[in-house]
Design a protein around this motif. Structure first.
Motif, PDB file in Angstrom:
ATOM      1  N   PRO A   1       3.707   1.548  -4.453  1.00  0.00           N
ATOM      2  CA  PRO A   1       3.142   2.677  -5.208  1.00  0.00           C
ATOM      3  C   PRO A   1       3.992   3.946  -5.121  1.00  0.00           C
ATOM      4  N   SER A   2       4.646   4.167  -3.968  1.00  0.00           N
ATOM      5  CA  SER A   2       5.520   5.341  -3.857  1.00  0.00           C
ATOM      6  C   SER A   2       6.671   5.256  -4.849  1.00  0.00           C
TER       7      SER A   2
ATOM      8  N   LEU B   1      -1.593   9.245   0.819  1.00  0.00           N
ATOM      9  CA  LEU B   1      -1.138   8.450  -0.308  1.00  0.00           C
ATOM     10  C   LEU B   1      -1.856   8.921  -1.572  1.00  0.00           C
TER      11      LEU B   1
ATOM     12  N   TRP C   1      -2.109   7.941  -4.580  1.00  0.00           N
ATOM     13  CA  TRP C   1      -2.753   7.014  -5.518  1.00  0.00           C
ATOM     14  C   TRP C   1      -4.103   6.551  -4.990  1.00  0.00           C
TER      15      TRP C   1
ATOM     16  N   HIS D   1       0.795  -1.224   0.000  1.00  0.00           N
ATOM     17  CA  HIS D   1       0.000   0.000   0.000  1.00  0.00           C
ATOM     18  C   HIS D   1       0.829   1.276   0.000  1.00  0.00           C
ATOM     19  N   VAL D   2       2.077   1.198   0.439  1.00  0.00           N
ATOM     20  CA  VAL D   2       2.863   2.431   0.550  1.00  0.00           C
ATOM     21  C   VAL D   2       4.137   2.390  -0.294  1.00  0.00           C
TER      22      VAL D   2
END
Lengths: 273, 259
Positions: free
Chosen positions: A192-193, B92, B94, A188-189
Motif C-alpha cells: 500500500p505504501s 498507515l 490507508w 499491510h505496509v
C-alpha cells in the motif's frame, strides 16, 4: 485545499508568478474555445479550395463518415479488438511488473540479476522488437499482446522498485514491533505504501502500450483500429483515416482520465501528504 | 518490584564504520529501567538517546554489550515493546483510525469482536472515542499522535517506547498531551521510556531523568523526580508553576549546558 478535478493545468497556470490568474470556469471556457477554433480553422481550410476534398475532407464530411462507419460492421469491432489487446498486454505487464518490482526493491540479489536485462531492452522502441516477436509468434494476438506487455512493463517495475526504497522506515519498524510477519509487512505496509507510485507506473505504461498497439496493428495485423486506419490510407479513404485518428485521440484522453480517477479513488491520502 | 529490571542495557557500545572512521554512537552505557517507571532520556543531538530507544525496540543490535528485557536478551522487535514514533509517521494512511490501532491485535490473532472492543477502549483512553472510522489523514497532527499512542498501548505491551512523540505538536496541544501521557501511564502502570528534547517535559513527566552527553554518547547522570506523580495525585498541572519544579527545571538545563 483540494484542487477541483482535472484542473492541474489551471492550477499551475495560476500559480506562476508571471502568469495571470484564471478561474476554473474561465479556464474551461478558454479550453473549449481552443477546440472550437481548431474545428473552425479546419473547416475554413477545407472550404478554401486549395486542398483536394479527397485529402482534406471538411469536419462535416468527417462527421457523416463517422456516422456511416459507426453504423457499419467495421469500426466498433476493430475498436474493441484494439482495446482488448491493450488491456490484455497491460494486464500482463501489471501482474508481472508489480511483484517483480517488489522483489527487486527488497532483494539486492534479485535487483542485480534482473536489472541488466530490463535496462538493456528498456530504451528500445517497443515497435523495434515487435519484428522478432512477429517472427516467433506470427501475425496475430500473441505477438501484439506480448509487445504491449514488454512495452508497458519497465515503467511499472521501475516505479515499484523505487517506491519500495522510499517506504518510511518508521512504518516498517512499527509493523515489526506489532509482530507482523514478512508477508504481513508486504501486504499491510510495503504494497500500500508503494501504491501511489505503482499507479503512476501503470499510467505511464498504459500510455506507452497505447502508442505501441496502434503502431503494431499498422505493421502486422489484420484487425484493430491501427490496421483499419492504415488500411484505409492505402485506399485514400481520408474520412476513415481522420475518424480513426480522432477516435484514437479521444480514447487516449479517456484512458488517462480514467487513471486520474482511479488514482484519486485508490490513494486519496496522497493529496494530504 | 521484581529483581530484574524491565529493561537493562549492560555495557552497551554502538559504533558504526563510516568512511571518515568509526562513529561511536553509544560508549559503554549501563542503564536500568525498573517496572512501572517513566524514564526520560535527554541530551544534545547526537547523544545517542534515540539509539537507546532503537536498541530497546530491537531495531538495532549493540556492537558490544547486552540489551535485556526482564533478564532475557532482546533479539528483535516485538509486540511486548511498542514504539510511538516521532510525528506519528508510522501510521498507515490507508487504514482507518480504528484499523491502525487494531493492526497489532490482528497480527496477534485476536478475534474480530474482541479486537473491536479493545480498540474502542484504547481510543476512549486517548479521548478519540468517536473517531474510529475516520481516515487518519482527516484528523489533526495531535490526534494522529494519540492514535499512535493508542496503537502502542493496544497490544498490552508492558513497555512503551516514545521517540519525541510531542516534538511536532503545537504548544497548547503539547500541554494537553503531557497530561494525557501522565494519566495513561498512571492508569495502565506500564513502563514508559521517553526520548525528548524538552527539559520541561522530562522534569514534569518522569520518575527518572537520564542526562546524556554527545559524541560519544554516554550517561552523564541520573536523577529521580516526582512532579508527575504529584500532578496525578492533585489532578492538576499546577505543580509546574511552583518553585521546586522551576528549580529542578533550571538545574537540569544547567546540566545540559555545562555538562
Amino acid at each position: 485545499m483540494r484542487v477541483a478535478s482535472g484542473s492541474a493545468e489551471a492550477g499551475t497556470a495560476g500559480a506562476g508568478a508571471l502568469s495571470f490568474y484564471l478561474s476554473r470556469y474561465h479556464f474551461t471556457l478558454v479550453s473549449l474555445a481552443s477546440v472550437v477554433a481548431g474545428v473552425v480553422v479546419w473547416e475554413l481550410l477545407a472550404r478554401s479550395g486549395r486542398f483536394s476534398e479527397i485529402l482534406l475532407p471538411s469536419p462535416g464530411a468527417v462527421w457523416v463518415e463517422f456516422l456511416r462507419l459507426s453504423a457499419g460492421p467495421d469500426l466498433w469491432p476493430n475498436y474493441f479488438v484494439t482495446l482488448r489487446r491493450l488491456f490484455l498486454g497491460l494486464g500482463v505487464a501489471v501482474v508481472a511488473g508489480v511483484p517483480i518490482g517488489l522483489l527487486m526493491g527488497m532483494s539486492l540479489a534479485a535487483r542485480g540479476l534482473l536489472n541488466p536485462p530490463i535496462e538493456l531492452y528498456r530504451p528500445l522502441p517497443a515497435i523495434s522488437y515487435f519484428a522478432i516477436l512477429v517472427m516467433w509468434f506470427g501475425v496475430g494476438e500473441q505477438s501484439i499482446v506480448t509487445v504491449l506487455a514488454l512495452g508497458g512493463f519497465p515503467p511499472i517495475v521501475l516505479e515499484t522498485l523505487h517506491a519500495v526504497a522510499k517506504v518510511r522506515k518508521e512504518r516498517i519498524e512499527g509493523a515489526q514491533s506489532m509482530g507482523l510477519s514478512t508477508l504481513g509487512q508486504i501486504i499491510h505496509v510495503i504494497l500500500p505504501s508503494c501504491l501511489p507510485q505503482i499507479l503512476t507506473g501503470i499510467r505511464v505504461g498504459l500510455g506507452l502500450a497505447y502508442s505501441v498497439v496502434v503502431a503494431a496493428e499498422m505493421v502486422a495485423s489484420t484487425s484493430g483500429l491501427g490496421w483499419m486506419v492504415y488500411n484505409a490510407s492505402q485506399f485514400v479513404e481520408s474520412g476513415t483515416v481522420i475518424t480513426g485518428l480522432i477516435l484514437m485521440g479521444l480514447t487516449g484522453l479517456a484512458l488517462d482520465g480514467i487513471m486520474t480517477v482511479v488514482q484519486r479513488r485508490l490513494v486519496p491520502w496522497v493529496a494530504y501528504a | 518490584m521484581r529483581n530484574e529490571p524491565t529493561m537493562k542495557l549492560s555495557d552497551v557500545t554502538v559504533s558504526y564504520q563510516l568512511k571518515a572512521g568509526p562513529l561511536i554512537a553509544l560508549d559503554n552505557v549501563n542503564l536500568d529501567v525498573s517496572e512501572g517507571s517513566f524514564v526520560s532520556l535527554i541530551g544534545p543531538s547526537g547523544c545517542g538517546k534515540s539509539t537507546i530507544l532503537n536498541l530497546m525496540a530491537g531495531y538495532i543490535k549493540p556492537t558490544r554489550g547486552q540489551v535485556l528485557m526482564m533478564g532475557k536478551p532482546v533479539e528483535g522487535p516485538g509486540p511486548d515493546r511498542m514504539v510511538v514514533h516521532q510525528s506519528s509517521s508510522a501510521l498507515l494512511p490507508w487504514l482507518s483510525v480504528a484499523d491502525n490501532v487494531g493492526l497489532g491485535l490482528r497480527a496477534k490473532g485476536v478475534p474480530k469482536a474482541k479486537r473491536k472492543e479493545i480498540v474502542r477502549n484504547y481510543l476512549d483512553l486517548v479521548s478519540l472515542g468517536g473517531f474510529g472510522d475516520h481516515p487518519i489523514y482527516h484528523i489533526s497532527g495531535g490526534m494522529q499522535q494519540r492514535v499512535a499512542l493508542a496503537r502502542a498501548l493496544a497490544t498490552e505491551a508492558p513497555v512503551v517506547l516514545l521517540d519525541e512523540p510531542l516534538g511536532a505538536i503545537d504548544a497548547l496541544q503539547r500541554e494537553v498531551m503531557q497530561d494525557l501521557l501522565l494519566d495513561i501511564w498512571n492508569r495502565t502502570r506500564r513502563t514508559f521510556v521517553l526520548v525528548t528534547h524538552s527539559v520541561e517535559e522530562a522534569v514534569y513527566l518522569s520518575t527518572d531523568i537520564v542526562v546524556m552527553s554527545a559524541r560519544p554518547g554516554r550517561v552523564l547522570r541520573r536523577s529521580s523526580v516526582s512532579f508527575g506523580a504529584q500532578a496525578v495525585a492533585e489532578g492538576s498541572s499546577k505543580v509546574k508553576a511552583e518553585q521546586p519544579f522551576v528549580t529542578a527545571q533550571s538545574e537540569l538545563m544547567n546540566q545540559l549546558i555545562h555538562g
